[in-house]
Motif scaffolding. Structure first.
Motif, PDB file in Angstrom:
ATOM      1  N   PRO A  14      -7.771   7.897 -14.776  1.00 55.67           N
ATOM      2  CA  PRO A  14      -8.567   9.006 -14.821  1.00 55.67           C
ATOM      3  C   PRO A  14      -9.588   9.333 -13.437  1.00 55.67           C
ATOM      4  O   PRO A  14      -9.715  10.016 -12.693  1.00 55.67           O
ATOM      5  CB  PRO A  14      -9.640   8.875 -15.812  1.00 55.67           C
ATOM      6  N   HIS A  15      -9.760   7.989 -12.756  1.00 53.41           N
ATOM      7  CA  HIS A  15     -10.905   7.978 -11.623  1.00 53.41           C
ATOM      8  C   HIS A  15     -10.350   7.353 -10.220  1.00 53.41           C
ATOM      9  O   HIS A  15     -11.077   7.410  -9.492  1.00 53.41           O
ATOM     10  CB  HIS A  15     -12.193   7.527 -12.002  1.00 53.41           C
ATOM     11  N   ARG A  16      -9.025   6.826 -10.320  1.00 55.87           N
ATOM     12  CA  ARG A  16      -8.612   6.293  -9.157  1.00 55.87           C
ATOM     13  C   ARG A  16      -7.216   6.194  -9.419  1.00 55.87           C
ATOM     14  O   ARG A  16      -6.404   6.209 -10.206  1.00 55.87           O
ATOM     15  CB  ARG A  16      -8.943   5.087  -8.866  1.00 55.87           C
ATOM     16  N   GLN A  17      -6.375   5.846  -8.126  1.00 58.93           N
ATOM     17  CA  GLN A  17      -5.028   5.736  -8.292  1.00 58.93           C
ATOM     18  C   GLN A  17      -4.588   4.400  -7.697  1.00 58.93           C
ATOM     19  O   GLN A  17      -5.100   3.948  -6.821  1.00 58.93           O
ATOM     20  CB  GLN A  17      -4.485   7.032  -7.320  1.00 58.93           C
ATOM     21  N   GLU A  18      -3.527   3.812  -8.391  1.00 58.72           N
ATOM     22  CA  GLU A  18      -3.032   2.626  -8.144  1.00 58.72           C
ATOM     23  C   GLU A  18      -1.821   2.650  -7.065  1.00 58.72           C
ATOM     24  O   GLU A  18      -0.907   3.394  -7.504  1.00 58.72           O
ATOM     25  CB  GLU A  18      -2.802   1.524  -8.967  1.00 58.72           C
ATOM     26  N   ILE A  19      -1.710   2.403  -5.917  1.00 56.17           N
ATOM     27  CA  ILE A  19      -0.500   2.433  -5.130  1.00 56.17           C
ATOM     28  C   ILE A  19      -0.095   1.097  -4.834  1.00 56.17           C
ATOM     29  O   ILE A  19      -0.760   0.463  -4.104  1.00 56.17           O
ATOM     30  CB  ILE A  19      -0.744   3.538  -3.883  1.00 56.17           C
ATOM     31  N   VAL A  20       1.244   0.722  -4.910  1.00 57.28           N
ATOM     32  CA  VAL A  20       1.744  -0.455  -4.689  1.00 57.28           C
ATOM     33  C   VAL A  20       2.973  -0.154  -3.660  1.00 57.28           C
ATOM     34  O   VAL A  20       3.778   0.447  -4.264  1.00 57.28           O
ATOM     35  CB  VAL A  20       2.341  -1.196  -5.724  1.00 57.28           C
ATOM     36  N   ARG A  21       2.976  -0.827  -2.202  1.00 60.12           N
ATOM     37  CA  ARG A  21       4.079  -0.659  -1.595  1.00 60.12           C
ATOM     38  C   ARG A  21       5.011  -1.770  -1.768  1.00 60.12           C
ATOM     39  O   ARG A  21       4.534  -2.936  -1.804  1.00 60.12           O
ATOM     40  CB  ARG A  21       3.631  -0.413  -0.187  1.00 60.12           C
ATOM     41  N   LEU A  22       6.374  -1.241  -1.723  1.00 60.46           N
ATOM     42  CA  LEU A  22       7.119  -2.461  -1.811  1.00 60.46           C
ATOM     43  C   LEU A  22       8.663  -2.397  -0.908  1.00 60.46           C
ATOM     44  O   LEU A  22       8.507  -1.316  -0.552  1.00 60.46           O
ATOM     45  CB  LEU A  22       7.850  -2.522  -3.478  1.00 60.46           C
ATOM     46  N   THR A  23       9.282  -3.512  -0.720  1.00 56.93           N
ATOM     47  CA  THR A  23      10.479  -3.439  -0.080  1.00 56.93           C
ATOM     48  C   THR A  23      11.402  -4.314  -0.924  1.00 56.93           C
ATOM     49  O   THR A  23      10.978  -5.231  -1.434  1.00 56.93           O
ATOM     50  CB  THR A  23      10.247  -4.403   1.432  1.00 56.93           C
ATOM     51  N   LEU A  24      12.382  -3.483  -1.322  1.00 55.97           N
ATOM     52  CA  LEU A  24      13.426  -3.753  -2.389  1.00 55.97           C
ATOM     53  C   LEU A  24      14.469  -3.789  -1.777  1.00 55.97           C
ATOM     54  O   LEU A  24      15.069  -3.315  -0.762  1.00 55.97           O
ATOM     55  CB  LEU A  24      13.192  -2.855  -3.460  1.00 55.97           C
ATOM     56  N   PRO A  25      15.619  -4.377  -2.546  1.00 56.89           N
ATOM     57  CA  PRO A  25      17.039  -4.324  -2.006  1.00 56.89           C
ATOM     58  C   PRO A  25      17.791  -2.930  -2.204  1.00 56.89           C
ATOM     59  O   PRO A  25      17.357  -2.095  -3.019  1.00 56.89           O
ATOM     60  CB  PRO A  25      17.860  -5.419  -2.910  1.00 56.89           C
TER      61      PRO A  25
END
Length: 106
Positions: A14-25
């Motif tokens: 509701p008040h923020r955004q979680e962003i996770v950056r990944l390197t995947l196969p």
């Protein structure tokens, strides 16, 4: 590095955004990215088999969809209210106000 892809996994609160950056196969799926992001452990309320839907750049997608480089996986929260019902209620209230306002004018 051609055998790896870079993606983001996003979960909007509701008040923020979680962003996770990944390197995947290469060949990784939407579900693989969500699992690797750690968001399922951090937010146990996420229910991929029920309430929460998944998408790539605002387009609904299935968990087994194969990702491409620079895709953004989005985990959607369930809606609190049906948008159609809210619009209809707002429109009905507007009509009622117009009827009342029009009769007062002379």
């Amino acid at each position: 590095m051609a055998d790896r892809i870079n993606v983001e996994v996003s979960y909007a609160l509701p008040h923020r955004q979680e962003i996770v950056r990944l390197t995947l196969p290469l060949g990784a799926t939407v579900f693989d990215a969500v699992q690797a992001s750690g968001l399922l452990q951090k937010y146990p309320e996420i229910d991929l088999e029920g309430q929460n839907k998944l998408g790539i750049y605002a387009k609904l997608t299935k968990p087994d969809t194969v990702l491409r480089d620079r895709d953004r996986v989005e985990i959607y929260r369930p809606l609190i209210a049906d948008p159609k019902a809210v619009r209809k209620k707002r429109a009905d209230e507007g009509k009622a106000m117009k009827k009342g306002g029009a009769s007062d004018q002379g």
